[in-house]
Design a protein around this motif. Structure first.
Motif, PDB file in Angstrom:
ATOM      1  N   UNK A   1      -8.934   3.028   4.362  1.00  0.00           N
ATOM      2  CA  UNK A   1      -9.074   2.989   2.902  1.00  0.00           C
ATOM      3  C   UNK A   1      -7.942   3.768   2.233  1.00  0.00           C
ATOM      4  N   UNK A   2      -7.116   3.106   1.403  1.00  0.00           N
ATOM      5  CA  UNK A   2      -6.062   3.841   0.685  1.00  0.00           C
ATOM      6  C   UNK A   2      -6.660   4.800  -0.332  1.00  0.00           C
ATOM      7  N   UNK A   3      -6.086   5.990  -0.445  1.00  0.00           N
ATOM      8  CA  UNK A   3      -6.562   6.985  -1.416  1.00  0.00           C
ATOM      9  C   UNK A   3      -5.386   7.431  -2.283  1.00  0.00           C
ATOM     10  N   UNK A   4      -5.663   7.605  -3.573  1.00  0.00           N
ATOM     11  CA  UNK A   4      -4.626   8.081  -4.483  1.00  0.00           C
ATOM     12  C   UNK A   4      -3.614   7.035  -4.858  1.00  0.00           C
ATOM     13  N   UNK A   5      -3.902   5.754  -4.615  1.00  0.00           N
ATOM     14  CA  UNK A   5      -3.015   4.661  -5.013  1.00  0.00           C
ATOM     15  C   UNK A   5      -3.716   3.821  -6.076  1.00  0.00           C
ATOM     16  N   UNK A   6      -2.969   3.454  -7.109  1.00  0.00           N
ATOM     17  CA  UNK A   6      -3.561   2.762  -8.252  1.00  0.00           C
ATOM     18  C   UNK A   6      -2.659   1.622  -8.710  1.00  0.00           C
ATOM     19  N   UNK A   7      -3.264   0.643  -9.359  1.00  0.00           N
ATOM     20  CA  UNK A   7      -2.508  -0.443  -9.987  1.00  0.00           C
ATOM     21  C   UNK A   7      -2.211  -0.033 -11.420  1.00  0.00           C
ATOM     22  N   UNK A   8      -0.946   0.181 -11.739  1.00  0.00           N
ATOM     23  CA  UNK A   8      -0.535   0.647 -13.071  1.00  0.00           C
ATOM     24  C   UNK A   8       0.022  -0.517 -13.878  1.00  0.00           C
TER      25      UNK A   8
ATOM     26  N   UNK B   1       0.820  -1.216   0.000  1.00  0.00           N
ATOM     27  CA  UNK B   1       0.000   0.000   0.000  1.00  0.00           C
ATOM     28  C   UNK B   1       0.859   1.274   0.000  1.00  0.00           C
ATOM     29  N   UNK B   2       1.870   1.282  -0.846  1.00  0.00           N
ATOM     30  CA  UNK B   2       2.670   2.500  -1.011  1.00  0.00           C
ATOM     31  C   UNK B   2       3.154   2.582  -2.448  1.00  0.00           C
ATOM     32  N   UNK B   3       3.319   3.800  -2.938  1.00  0.00           N
ATOM     33  CA  UNK B   3       3.794   4.033  -4.304  1.00  0.00           C
ATOM     34  C   UNK B   3       5.207   3.475  -4.447  1.00  0.00           C
TER      35      UNK B   3
ATOM     36  N   UNK C   1       2.507  -5.204 -13.180  1.00  0.00           N
ATOM     37  CA  UNK C   1       1.882  -4.039 -12.558  1.00  0.00           C
ATOM     38  C   UNK C   1       2.771  -3.448 -11.474  1.00  0.00           C
ATOM     39  N   UNK C   2       2.489  -2.201 -11.168  1.00  0.00           N
ATOM     40  CA  UNK C   2       3.129  -1.483 -10.069  1.00  0.00           C
ATOM     41  C   UNK C   2       2.049  -0.783  -9.263  1.00  0.00           C
ATOM     42  N   UNK C   3       2.260  -0.653  -7.983  1.00  0.00           N
ATOM     43  CA  UNK C   3       1.416   0.220  -7.176  1.00  0.00           C
ATOM     44  C   UNK C   3       2.019   1.615  -7.258  1.00  0.00           C
ATOM     45  N   UNK C   4       1.262   2.574  -7.811  1.00  0.00           N
ATOM     46  CA  UNK C   4       1.756   3.933  -7.984  1.00  0.00           C
ATOM     47  C   UNK C   4       0.725   4.927  -7.481  1.00  0.00           C
ATOM     48  N   UNK C   5       1.173   6.064  -6.990  1.00  0.00           N
ATOM     49  CA  UNK C   5       0.258   7.155  -6.681  1.00  0.00           C
ATOM     50  C   UNK C   5      -0.289   7.713  -7.992  1.00  0.00           C
ATOM     51  N   UNK C   6      -1.371   8.460  -7.907  1.00  0.00           N
ATOM     52  CA  UNK C   6      -2.044   8.941  -9.117  1.00  0.00           C
ATOM     53  C   UNK C   6      -1.112   9.754 -10.014  1.00  0.00           C
ATOM     54  N   UNK C   7      -0.282  10.622  -9.412  1.00  0.00           N
ATOM     55  CA  UNK C   7       0.629  11.440 -10.208  1.00  0.00           C
ATOM     56  C   UNK C   7       1.640  10.582 -10.948  1.00  0.00           C
ATOM     57  N   UNK C   8       2.287   9.673 -10.241  1.00  0.00           N
ATOM     58  CA  UNK C   8       3.336   8.885 -10.882  1.00  0.00           C
ATOM     59  C   UNK C   8       2.768   7.847 -11.840  1.00  0.00           C
ATOM     60  N   UNK C   9       1.519   7.429 -11.623  1.00  0.00           N
ATOM     61  CA  UNK C   9       0.860   6.564 -12.601  1.00  0.00           C
ATOM     62  C   UNK C   9       0.709   7.309 -13.925  1.00  0.00           C
ATOM     63  N   UNK C  10       0.219   8.545 -13.860  1.00  0.00           N
ATOM     64  CA  UNK C  10       0.051   9.341 -15.087  1.00  0.00           C
ATOM     65  C   UNK C  10       1.396   9.557 -15.778  1.00  0.00           C
ATOM     66  N   UNK C  11       2.427   9.894 -15.028  1.00  0.00           N
ATOM     67  CA  UNK C  11       3.736  10.153 -15.627  1.00  0.00           C
ATOM     68  C   UNK C  11       4.363   8.876 -16.172  1.00  0.00           C
ATOM     69  N   UNK C  12       4.073   7.744 -15.554  1.00  0.00           N
ATOM     70  CA  UNK C  12       4.561   6.450 -16.049  1.00  0.00           C
ATOM     71  C   UNK C  12       3.905   6.131 -17.389  1.00  0.00           C
ATOM     72  N   UNK C  13       2.589   6.357 -17.504  1.00  0.00           N
ATOM     73  CA  UNK C  13       1.878   6.087 -18.753  1.00  0.00           C
ATOM     74  C   UNK C  13       2.224   7.096 -19.841  1.00  0.00           C
ATOM     75  N   UNK C  14       2.683   8.290 -19.462  1.00  0.00           N
ATOM     76  CA  UNK C  14       3.078   9.293 -20.454  1.00  0.00           C
ATOM     77  C   UNK C  14       4.528   9.119 -20.903  1.00  0.00           C
ATOM     78  N   UNK C  15       5.272   8.211 -20.275  1.00  0.00           N
ATOM     79  CA  UNK C  15       6.658   7.988 -20.656  1.00  0.00           C
ATOM     80  C   UNK C  15       7.648   8.922 -20.002  1.00  0.00           C
TER      81      UNK C  15
END
Length: 297
Positions: free
Chosen positions: A192-199, A178-180, A215-229
């Motif tokens: 309840x974890x908030x702002x954590x996603x399965x990328x 439960x951590x990025x 998959x990786x457990x990432x926070x919302x910001x780093x998930x977006x940046x991971x998908x954007x390259x």
């Protein structure tokens, strides 16, 4: 005509998971422009820069040209091209399209279908987004293409579409405690974890499996940046930050730049790490390398 099924079966060059989103990006852009002006033709010389930006931001890292989809989308029956000489594309070269005054728009049959059923536009766009891009990019891609969609719409049923593993998020968050995996963020409200996603590492939309090793457990910001390259993972299991990312603020330094070279946090012992094949796919197809040198401790 089952237009969503046709959108789902665009002919694209594929090989070993190589991304080729050229046609879907042009199709999304054309739907956005149709939504703004149903009768407008899109002169190649006028939209070339817009298409370049879409391909640069949402396409693979290698250089490409908007002339390719502008010419080849015609073969899928959803797009037409005319020049000063009449109907038909002059070829897939930038020079030929410019000099011939080439202009394109959605095929007449598709425009007629959209007039009869305005909700078809949303179903087409959702099909293209779902099959070619991760959910973290859908909303901003719509904005970039000039599309306004109702996200409550039900996706069309397309033969062969896979179902997602609804248990994956919990499996991944558990694996990474439960951590990025990049920054260590572990926020909760109560239990309840908030702002954590399965990328997904190898995008699910392009065939990547719903498995912890993809998959990786990432926070919302780093998930977006991971998908954007902007961010990636090296062969040694360390965070990569592209040299193309520029940020001068303290927030940019603390949330992105300092990650360069940092080892991943997790997974916990006994849980599978990212599979090498999936990591290699992301580095080749999504990450906008080269990477920055590691930040000194």
């Amino acid at each position: 005509m089952d237009w969503p099924a046709r959108a789902a079966s665009l002919r694209q060059w594929t090989s070993n998971g190589v991304r080729a989103p050229h046609k879907p990006l042009l199709f999304l852009y054309a739907l956005g422009r149709y939504q703004q002006d149903a009768e407008q033709e899109l002169a190649f010389s006028a939209v070339e820069e817009d298409l370049k930006r879409l391909l640069a931001e949402y396409g693979p890292g290698n250089r490409t040209t908007p002339a390719y989809p502008f010419h080849h989308l015609v073969s899928d029956g959803v797009w037409e091209v005319r020049t000063r000489r009449g109907a038909g594309s002059p070829g897939s070269g930038v020079r030929e399209l410019r000099e011939s005054g080439a202009a394109g728009r959605l095929a007449p049959e598709l425009r007629a279908a959209l007039r009869r059923d305005p909700s078809l536009l949303g179903r087409l766009a959702r099909t293209l987004l779902d099959l070619h891009f991760p959910p973290s990019l859908h909303q901003e891609l719509c904005e970039a293409a000039g599309l306004e969609l109702e996200y409550a719409e039900t996706l069309p049923v397309v033969p062969g579409r896979r179902s997602r593993n609804q248990a994956l998020r919990e499996l991944v968050l558990t694996a990474y405690e439960y951590r990025c995996a990049f920054c260590g963020y572990d926020g909760r409200i109560g239990t309840i974890p908030v702002g954590l996603e399965a990328a997904h590492v190898f995008w699910w939309a392009l065939g990547g499996p719903d498995e912890v090793e993809n998959a990786l457990c990432l926070c919302s910001l780093h998930h977006k940046l991971f998908d954007k390259g902007v961010l990636g993972v090296s062969d040694e299991g360390r965070v990569m930050v592209t040299q193309r990312f520029v940020g001068h603020s303290a927030a940019a330094r603390e949330q992105v730049l300092v990650l360069a070279g940092r080892p991943l946090l997790g997974p916990q012992p006994g849980m599978p790490a990212i599979a090498a094949a999936h990591r290699a796919w992301h580095t080749a197809q999504v990450f906008h390398g080269p990477s920055r040198p590691a930040v000194a401790a």
